[in-house]
Design a protein around this motif. Structure first.
Motif, PDB file in Angstrom:
ATOM      1  N   ALA A   1       0.837  -1.205   0.000  1.00 15.29           N
ATOM      2  CA  ALA A   1       0.000   0.000   0.000  1.00 15.29           C
ATOM      3  C   ALA A   1       0.871   1.254   0.000  1.00 15.29           C
ATOM      4  O   ALA A   1       0.556   2.245  -0.682  1.00 15.29           O
ATOM      5  CB  ALA A   1      -0.926  -0.014   1.209  1.00 15.29           C
ATOM      6  N   ARG A   2       1.950   1.226   0.765  1.00 21.98           N
ATOM      7  CA  ARG A   2       2.859   2.380   0.776  1.00 21.98           C
ATOM      8  C   ARG A   2       3.453   2.605  -0.608  1.00 21.98           C
ATOM      9  O   ARG A   2       3.497   3.741  -1.111  1.00 21.98           O
ATOM     10  CB  ARG A   2       3.977   2.141   1.785  1.00 21.98           C
ATOM     11  N   SER A   3       3.881   1.526  -1.267  1.00 19.83           N
ATOM     12  CA  SER A   3       4.496   1.658  -2.593  1.00 19.83           C
ATOM     13  C   SER A   3       3.486   2.186  -3.605  1.00 19.83           C
ATOM     14  O   SER A   3       3.786   3.112  -4.376  1.00 19.83           O
ATOM     15  CB  SER A   3       5.037   0.298  -3.051  1.00 19.83           C
ATOM     16  N   GLY A   4       2.295   1.592  -3.613  1.00 25.03           N
ATOM     17  CA  GLY A   4       1.279   2.049  -4.552  1.00 25.03           C
ATOM     18  C   GLY A   4       0.894   3.495  -4.323  1.00 25.03           C
ATOM     19  O   GLY A   4       0.677   4.256  -5.280  1.00 25.03           O
ATOM     20  N   SER A   5       0.818   3.905  -3.069  1.00 28.48           N
ATOM     21  CA  SER A   5       0.473   5.287  -2.748  1.00 28.48           C
ATOM     22  C   SER A   5       1.531   6.258  -3.262  1.00 28.48           C
ATOM     23  O   SER A   5       1.218   7.287  -3.858  1.00 28.48           O
ATOM     24  CB  SER A   5       0.308   5.439  -1.232  1.00 28.48           C
ATOM     25  N   LEU A   6       2.803   5.913  -3.068  1.00 24.38           N
ATOM     26  CA  LEU A   6       3.884   6.796  -3.502  1.00 24.38           C
ATOM     27  C   LEU A   6       3.969   6.887  -5.020  1.00 24.38           C
ATOM     28  O   LEU A   6       4.221   7.960  -5.579  1.00 24.38           O
ATOM     29  CB  LEU A   6       5.220   6.296  -2.937  1.00 24.38           C
ATOM     30  N   PHE A   7       3.754   5.767  -5.704  1.00 24.97           N
ATOM     31  CA  PHE A   7       3.891   5.753  -7.161  1.00 24.97           C
ATOM     32  C   PHE A   7       2.698   6.381  -7.872  1.00 24.97           C
ATOM     33  O   PHE A   7       2.867   7.037  -8.906  1.00 24.97           O
ATOM     34  CB  PHE A   7       4.072   4.323  -7.667  1.00 24.97           C
ATOM     35  N   PHE A   8       1.495   6.180  -7.335  1.00 26.01           N
ATOM     36  CA  PHE A   8       0.298   6.537  -8.091  1.00 26.01           C
ATOM     37  C   PHE A   8      -0.583   7.593  -7.411  1.00 26.01           C
ATOM     38  O   PHE A   8      -1.075   8.495  -8.065  1.00 26.01           O
ATOM     39  CB  PHE A   8      -0.527   5.274  -8.382  1.00 26.01           C
ATOM     40  N   TYR A   9      -0.777   7.485  -6.109  1.00 26.77           N
ATOM     41  CA  TYR A   9      -1.688   8.415  -5.434  1.00 26.77           C
ATOM     42  C   TYR A   9      -1.021   9.751  -5.138  1.00 26.77           C
ATOM     43  O   TYR A   9      -1.607  10.810  -5.337  1.00 26.77           O
ATOM     44  CB  TYR A   9      -2.209   7.781  -4.141  1.00 26.77           C
ATOM     45  N   GLU A  10       0.225   9.700  -4.650  1.00 25.89           N
ATOM     46  CA  GLU A  10       0.913  10.936  -4.277  1.00 25.89           C
ATOM     47  C   GLU A  10       1.735  11.523  -5.417  1.00 25.89           C
ATOM     48  O   GLU A  10       2.426  12.515  -5.227  1.00 25.89           O
ATOM     49  CB  GLU A  10       1.814  10.681  -3.068  1.00 25.89           C
ATOM     50  N   ALA A  11       1.686  10.893  -6.593  1.00 24.59           N
ATOM     51  CA  ALA A  11       2.394  11.470  -7.741  1.00 24.59           C
ATOM     52  C   ALA A  11       1.814  12.848  -8.049  1.00 24.59           C
ATOM     53  O   ALA A  11       0.603  13.053  -8.000  1.00 24.59           O
ATOM     54  CB  ALA A  11       2.245  10.552  -8.950  1.00 24.59           C
ATOM     55  N   HIS A  12       2.668  13.794  -8.359  1.00 22.88           N
ATOM     56  CA  HIS A  12       2.216  15.176  -8.515  1.00 22.88           C
ATOM     57  C   HIS A  12       2.670  15.738  -9.855  1.00 22.88           C
ATOM     58  O   HIS A  12       3.590  15.231 -10.492  1.00 22.88           O
ATOM     59  CB  HIS A  12       2.777  16.045  -7.383  1.00 22.88           C
ATOM     60  N   ALA A  13       2.026  16.777 -10.275  1.00 22.01           N
ATOM     61  CA  ALA A  13       2.348  17.434 -11.542  1.00 22.01           C
ATOM     62  C   ALA A  13       3.069  18.761 -11.328  1.00 22.01           C
ATOM     63  O   ALA A  13       3.201  19.554 -12.248  1.00 22.01           O
ATOM     64  CB  ALA A  13       1.077  17.665 -12.350  1.00 22.01           C
ATOM     65  N   VAL A  14       3.517  19.021 -10.109  1.00 21.82           N
ATOM     66  CA  VAL A  14       4.236  20.252  -9.796  1.00 21.82           C
ATOM     67  C   VAL A  14       5.581  19.889  -9.198  1.00 21.82           C
ATOM     68  O   VAL A  14       5.666  19.055  -8.291  1.00 21.82           O
ATOM     69  CB  VAL A  14       3.447  21.132  -8.802  1.00 21.82           C
ATOM     70  N   ASP A  15       6.645  20.467  -9.736  1.00 22.27           N
ATOM     71  CA  ASP A  15       7.978  20.264  -9.197  1.00 22.27           C
ATOM     72  C   ASP A  15       8.075  21.058  -7.894  1.00 22.27           C
ATOM     73  O   ASP A  15       8.166  22.290  -7.902  1.00 22.27           O
ATOM     74  CB  ASP A  15       9.022  20.744 -10.201  1.00 22.27           C
ATOM     75  N   ARG A  16       8.068  20.361  -6.767  1.00 20.89           N
ATOM     76  CA  ARG A  16       8.000  21.045  -5.469  1.00 20.89           C
ATOM     77  C   ARG A  16       9.291  21.771  -5.121  1.00 20.89           C
ATOM     78  O   ARG A  16       9.309  22.645  -4.266  1.00 20.89           O
ATOM     79  CB  ARG A  16       7.664  20.013  -4.394  1.00 20.89           C
ATOM     80  N   SER A  17      10.382  21.411  -5.773  1.00 22.37           N
ATOM     81  CA  SER A  17      11.644  22.094  -5.471  1.00 22.37           C
ATOM     82  C   SER A  17      11.675  23.501  -6.076  1.00 22.37           C
ATOM     83  O   SER A  17      12.269  24.415  -5.525  1.00 22.37           O
ATOM     84  CB  SER A  17      12.818  21.278  -6.010  1.00 22.37           C
ATOM     85  N   THR A  18      10.989  23.670  -7.240  1.00 19.07           N
ATOM     86  CA  THR A  18      10.984  24.983  -7.905  1.00 19.07           C
ATOM     87  C   THR A  18       9.588  25.576  -7.966  1.00 19.07           C
ATOM     88  O   THR A  18       9.419  26.707  -8.417  1.00 19.07           O
ATOM     89  CB  THR A  18      11.518  24.841  -9.342  1.00 19.07           C
ATOM     90  N   ASN A  19       8.586  24.802  -7.518  1.00 22.60           N
ATOM     91  CA  ASN A  19       7.188  25.240  -7.503  1.00 22.60           C
ATOM     92  C   ASN A  19       6.703  25.630  -8.903  1.00 22.60           C
ATOM     93  O   ASN A  19       5.958  26.582  -9.086  1.00 22.60           O
ATOM     94  CB  ASN A  19       6.998  26.422  -6.550  1.00 22.60           C
ATOM     95  N   THR A  20       7.167  24.901  -9.905  1.00 24.32           N
ATOM     96  CA  THR A  20       6.760  25.143 -11.283  1.00 24.32           C
ATOM     97  C   THR A  20       6.013  23.937 -11.817  1.00 24.32           C
ATOM     98  O   THR A  20       6.257  22.805 -11.404  1.00 24.32           O
ATOM     99  CB  THR A  20       7.984  25.425 -12.176  1.00 24.32           C
ATOM    100  N   TYR A  21       5.120  24.191 -12.754  1.00 21.45           N
ATOM    101  CA  TYR A  21       4.306  23.123 -13.330  1.00 21.45           C
ATOM    102  C   TYR A  21       5.151  22.296 -14.295  1.00 21.45           C
ATOM    103  O   TYR A  21       5.973  22.831 -15.042  1.00 21.45           O
ATOM    104  CB  TYR A  21       3.111  23.721 -14.065  1.00 21.45           C
ATOM    105  N   THR A  22       4.955  21.036 -14.239  1.00 21.77           N
ATOM    106  CA  THR A  22       5.628  20.147 -15.183  1.00 21.77           C
ATOM    107  C   THR A  22       4.618  19.178 -15.758  1.00 21.77           C
ATOM    108  O   THR A  22       3.644  18.819 -15.100  1.00 21.77           O
ATOM    109  CB  THR A  22       6.775  19.365 -14.520  1.00 21.77           C
ATOM    110  N   LYS A  23       4.840  18.769 -16.960  1.00 17.94           N
ATOM    111  CA  LYS A  23       3.958  17.798 -17.583  1.00 17.94           C
ATOM    112  C   LYS A  23       4.247  16.409 -17.033  1.00 17.94           C
ATOM    113  O   LYS A  23       5.124  16.228 -16.194  1.00 17.94           O
ATOM    114  CB  LYS A  23       4.140  17.829 -19.107  1.00 17.94           C
TER     115      LYS A  23
END
Length: 510
Positions: A429-451
């Motif tokens: 469940a932890r692995s699936g959550s990290l790979f699919f649920y918590e995947a994000h479309a924003v680069d949190r290091s630069t706070n810019t949108y990425t495809k």
């Protein structure tokens, strides 16, 4: 005399030799030959299974030399089941490799076929020395497949793999030499007769040789404390090789089951049930350590490798019950866990291709292409690996626990197996959550949108093997009744030592 029992050996062997002669040919030629051979192997394995399903023990004497003087191949329900499992697994691993992995070296298809030759030979041989020979074929082919594609990590893992297995091979030779020196034979049926009547002054030597063999088989099966080579080796090699390696630990488990029910089983006189007091504690401890490794893994492939370790412990826990129900539960669980872990290795490779530098690290990354489809497949495979209802993983573990109800150690078996199921759910469940649920479309290091991640399309050649392996587990769920009945018959036949001895020695190769 039927030649059916030797065809699963000759087919991959001759295919490998033929491919060696064509090593300069285009990859498409090699793929065609290797694919046709793998399909033919499934047909032969299915025919062999049908032939022995009525309880027939097919004995094949090479050069028509009767046992115990000549080399003997033997096919019963157990051997045929494992040959068919290997053949199905090999086809789908090969199809996935045709997606590009086989281009990383000219010898891939040759090594792949030689690996099948070694696997089928180990399951079908009726001679202890030839079991050693097929172990060596497995070692050479698997070492080369493990290094296929190169890389520093693979070379390091491969070095550990080969050194440990060479030590195991040396111990195998010591054990086989001792048995031959004392008993004058290495034919398994003849050994069963000689061990049961061993003279008192030789009991210590034979017992020592039997325990040495157990060390070798435990190493192949990845039992504690001899499992340390597996997580690194399986997590660093290519996905098709890792998928095929999912059956390799089963060779060790099969060898333990065959040798210690036939040669050191209930009919072995003073050496009867040699592994009582050893196998069950080691198997349960393997599950415990594997569970900790699963929780502590930092990569998905490493997690799947520890699932292989856990499955080895669960399988041998079932076999250690030394009952028809226990062995039958293990025989149902064996193909399930082989197909499920192989599919997870292949799925991990698809995820790696879409996460670029993050690979399969258990960290939240960017949204990847085809995330919903891959997430759904991961979810189904996680259910299988965890043993949650209603799929074959649940049925397999339920059968193991039901068979353990009459065993004195049932509280420990229940506690460890059920706790492992819970920990596996948490880890997956932890692995699936990290790979699919918590995947994000924003680069949190630069706070810019990425495809999304790299637009790596899902090709049929990559997706088909994973879905097919998942489909086999679903088939095992719907056909659990007939498969369980076959497993019960195979377990009963395995424990009928006099029938095996009579088939090999009494009737020769008829």
């Amino acid at each position: 005399m039927s030649h059916l029992a030797i065809i699963p050996l000759l087919l991959p062997l001759f295919t490998g030799i033929f491919l060696l002669l064509l090593r300069e040919q285009r990859i498409y030629v090699k793929r065609t030959i290797s694919g046709i051979s793998s399909l033919a192997l499934i047909a032969v394995a299915a025919k062999l299974l049908c032939t022995v399903s009525d309880g027939t023990i097919t004995v094949y004497a090479l050069s028509d030399w009767p046992a115990p003087f000549g080399i003997v191949l033997m096919a019963d329900r157990l051997a045929a089941l494992l040959v068919l499992t290997t053949s199905l697994l090999a086809l789908f691993a090969l199809i996935y490799a045709m997606g590009g992995t086989d281009r990383q070296g000219r010898q891939f298809h040759i090594l792949f076929q030689l690996q099948l030759f070694g696997l089928n030979g180990a399951f079908l041989t009726g001679d202890l020395f030839n079991l050693f020979v097929f172990f060596e074929v497995l070692l050479l082919a698997s070492y080369s497949l493990l290094l296929h594609g190169g890389g520093r990590k693979r070379v390091r893992s491969g070095l550990h793999f080969v050194v440990i297995n060479v030590v195991g091979s040396s111990l195998f030779l010591f054990a086989a030499g001792t048995l031959y020196g004392v008993l004058g034979t290495l034919n398994m049926a003849d050994l069963a007769v000689k061990v049961a009547n061993v003279s008192p002054e030789n009991i210590g030597l034979v017992k020592t040789a039997g325990l040495l063999l157990f060390v070798v088989f435990a190493l192949k099966a990845a039992l504690l404390p001899l499992y340390l080579w597996l997580p690194s080796a399986y997590s660093q090699t290519s996905a098709p090789a890792a998928a095929l390696f999912a059956i390799m630990t089963k060779v060790g488990a099969y060898s333990i089951l065959r040798v210690y029910t036939l040669i050191f089983g209930n009919e072995a006189g003073p050496l009867a049930n040699l592994l009582d007091g050893w196998l069950l504690p080691m198997a349960l401890t393997t599950i415990i350590i594997g569970s900790f490794g699963l929780l502590g893994s930092i990569r998905l492939r490493q997690q799947v490798a520890y699932l292989v370790v856990i499955s080895a412990g669960t399988l041998l826990t079932s076999f250690s019950l030394n009952s028809v129900a226990g062995i039958a539960a293990g025989l149902y669980y064996l193909p399930h866990t082989t197909f499920a872990t192989a599919a997870l290795f292949l799925l991990a490779d698809l995820i790696i291709k879409r996460r670029e530098q993050m690979e399969d690290r258990l960290e939240a990354g960017f949204v990847i292409t085809q995330q919903k489809l891959l997430g759904a497949i991961f979810f189904a495979l996680a259910i299988l690996a965890s043993g949650l209802p209603p799929l074959s993983g649940f049925l397999g573990k339920f059968m193991v626990l039901r068979a353990a109800l009459e065993h004195p150690a049932v509280p420990y078996i229940m506690l460890i197996v059920l706790t492992n199921g819970l920990l596996t759910v948490i880890a997956m469940a932890r692995s699936g959550s990290l790979f699919f649920y918590e995947a994000h479309a924003v680069d949190r290091s630069t706070n810019t949108y990425t495809k999304q991640g790299p637009a790596e399309p899902l090709r049929v050649r990559e997706l088909l093997p994973i879905l097919s392996l998942l489909g086999l587990c679903i088939v095992m769920t719907f056909w659990a009744g007939p498969i369980n009945n076959f497993s019960l018959e195979a377990a009963s036949q395995l424990l009928d030592t006099p029938a095996y001895i009579n088939a090999v020695l009494g009737q020769g190769a008829q």
